[in-house]
Design a protein around this motif. Structure first.
Motif, short mmCIF file in Angstrom:
data_model
loop_
_atom_site.label_atom_id
_atom_site.label_comp_id
_atom_site.label_asym_id
_atom_site.label_seq_id
_atom_site.Cartn_x
_atom_site.Cartn_y
_atom_site.Cartn_z
N GLY A 21 -67.24 75.85 21.28
CA GLY A 21 -66.02 76.71 21.89
C GLY A 21 -64.80 75.85 21.88
N ASP A 22 -64.95 74.35 22.21
CA ASP A 22 -63.79 73.79 22.44
C ASP A 22 -62.96 73.47 21.28
OD1 ASP A 22 -64.88 73.11 25.18
OD2 ASP A 22 -65.26 71.05 24.60
N VAL A 23 -61.61 73.42 21.28
CA VAL A 23 -60.89 73.25 20.30
C VAL A 23 -60.70 71.94 20.30
CG1 VAL A 23 -58.14 73.45 19.45
CG2 VAL A 23 -59.42 75.25 20.69
N VAL A 24 -60.80 71.30 18.96
CA VAL A 24 -60.53 69.88 18.88
C VAL A 24 -59.46 69.54 17.61
CG1 VAL A 24 -63.10 69.62 19.46
CG2 VAL A 24 -62.47 69.96 17.23
N VAL A 25 -59.26 68.33 17.68
CA VAL A 25 -58.42 67.81 16.49
C VAL A 25 -59.03 66.59 15.99
CG1 VAL A 25 -56.24 66.70 15.85
CG2 VAL A 25 -56.37 68.58 17.80
N ASP A 26 -59.15 66.20 14.54
CA ASP A 26 -59.50 65.01 14.24
C ASP A 26 -58.42 63.92 13.79
OD1 ASP A 26 -58.23 65.70 11.61
OD2 ASP A 26 -60.09 65.75 10.54
N GLU A 27 -58.73 62.72 13.30
CA GLU A 27 -57.78 61.54 13.30
C GLU A 27 -56.70 61.96 12.45
OE1 GLU A 27 -60.79 59.15 11.69
OE2 GLU A 27 -60.92 58.15 13.62
N GLU A 28 -56.93 63.06 11.27
CA GLU A 28 -55.96 63.55 10.65
C GLU A 28 -55.00 64.81 10.96
OE1 GLU A 28 -56.92 63.49 6.56
OE2 GLU A 28 -58.61 62.13 6.91
N ASP A 29 -55.15 65.05 12.15
CA ASP A 29 -54.58 66.11 13.09
C ASP A 29 -54.92 67.35 12.34
OD1 ASP A 29 -53.30 64.70 14.98
OD2 ASP A 29 -51.45 64.36 13.70
N TYR A 30 -56.08 67.58 11.76
CA TYR A 30 -56.88 68.90 11.31
C TYR A 30 -57.49 69.67 12.74
CZ TYR A 30 -56.27 68.17 6.47
OH TYR A 30 -55.66 67.87 5.16
N ARG A 31 -57.12 70.80 12.71
CA ARG A 31 -57.85 71.46 13.92
C ARG A 31 -59.13 72.42 13.72
NH1 ARG A 31 -54.25 72.11 18.18
NH2 ARG A 31 -55.19 74.17 18.68
N GLY A 32 -59.78 72.43 14.62
CA GLY A 32 -61.27 73.18 14.54
C GLY A 32 -61.72 73.74 15.82
N VAL A 33 -62.73 74.51 15.59
CA VAL A 33 -63.48 74.36 16.98
C VAL A 33 -64.84 74.19 17.02
CG1 VAL A 33 -64.37 76.67 18.35
CG2 VAL A 33 -61.89 76.86 16.98
N VAL A 34 -65.38 73.50 18.04
CA VAL A 34 -66.78 73.11 18.04
C VAL A 34 -67.85 74.43 18.03
CG1 VAL A 34 -68.36 71.84 19.34
CG2 VAL A 34 -66.21 71.18 19.37
N ARG A 35 -68.65 74.34 17.05
CA ARG A 35 -69.73 75.28 16.90
C ARG A 35 -71.12 74.99 17.29
NH1 ARG A 35 -66.51 79.48 17.60
NH2 ARG A 35 -64.87 79.78 16.08
N TYR A 36 -71.19 73.55 17.20
CA TYR A 36 -72.59 72.94 17.32
C TYR A 36 -72.40 71.65 17.99
CZ TYR A 36 -77.34 70.76 16.18
OH TYR A 36 -78.40 70.31 16.25
N VAL A 37 -73.44 71.05 18.85
CA VAL A 37 -73.40 69.84 19.29
C VAL A 37 -74.91 69.30 19.34
CG1 VAL A 37 -73.04 68.17 21.22
CG2 VAL A 37 -71.54 70.06 20.83
N GLY A 38 -75.48 68.31 18.58
CA GLY A 38 -76.72 67.93 18.29
C GLY A 38 -76.89 67.21 17.12
N PRO A 39 -78.42 66.92 17.14
CA PRO A 39 -78.93 66.25 15.91
C PRO A 39 -78.71 66.91 14.63
CG PRO A 39 -80.61 66.75 17.22
CD PRO A 39 -79.37 67.26 18.00
N VAL A 40 -78.49 66.45 13.38
CA VAL A 40 -78.65 67.12 12.30
C VAL A 40 -79.68 66.67 11.39
CG1 VAL A 40 -77.09 67.56 10.27
CG2 VAL A 40 -76.18 67.74 12.53
N ALA A 41 -80.40 67.41 10.64
CA ALA A 41 -81.57 66.97 9.84
C ALA A 41 -81.56 66.17 8.54
CB ALA A 41 -82.29 68.14 9.45
N SER A 42 -80.13 66.40 7.93
CA SER A 42 -79.68 65.67 6.99
C SER A 42 -78.95 64.31 7.07
CB SER A 42 -78.70 66.73 6.17
OG SER A 42 -77.52 66.67 6.96
N ALA A 43 -78.76 64.02 8.32
CA ALA A 43 -78.16 62.65 8.86
C ALA A 43 -79.15 61.53 8.74
CB ALA A 43 -77.67 62.87 10.28
#
Length: 129
Positions: A21-43
């Motif tokens: 639910g947090d609003v975040v910004v990346d290194e290129e100033d793109y904005r988004g919303v956190v939808r998941y925090v955790g491990p990812v099977a494809s990583a």
């Protein structure tokens, strides 16, 4: 410790700064919303903690909130969003953003922002099990 384990521990510590639910910004100033925090099977580093982001800008992401485990071919759904709007990113490339509502309050009614923050803190504390 090997490099993978060190990354896993560092990403877990940094990921603790983000919640769904947090609003975040990346290194290129793109904005988004956190939808998941955790491990990812494809990583490659399966013990690392990733941040699943639904970007405000279509095409910024690479998927729809799911990822395919390369070892098994199985698709895992972590969150839902439009195709091309989701990404799993390292916590260190994100920073906290400001929601549209918070930006409006900050600009036009700074005192109301304090009430908004107090109310959200109270609501969040009431939701803890």
């Amino acid at each position: 410790a090997d490099e993978g384990a060190a990354f896993g521990m560092a990403s877990a510590a940094m990921a603790g700064a983000f919640a769904v639910g947090d609003v975040v910004v990346d290194e290129e100033d793109y904005r988004g919303v956190v939808r998941y925090v955790g491990p990812v099977a494809s990583a490659k580093k399966r013990d690392a903690v990733w941040i699943g982001v639904e970007w405000d800008t279509t095409g910024r992401g690479k998927h729809d909130g799911s990822a395919v485990d390369k070892a098994t071919g199985e698709r895992h759904r972590y969150f839902e969003c439009a195709e091309g709007q989701g990404s799993f990113v390292k916590p260190q490339v994100l920073r906290a953003g400001t929601s549209f509502g918070e930006a409006l309050l900050r600009r036009y009614e700074p005192e109301a922002l304090l009430e908004f923050a107090d109310k959200n803190t109270t609501n969040n504390n009431n939701n803890i099990n």
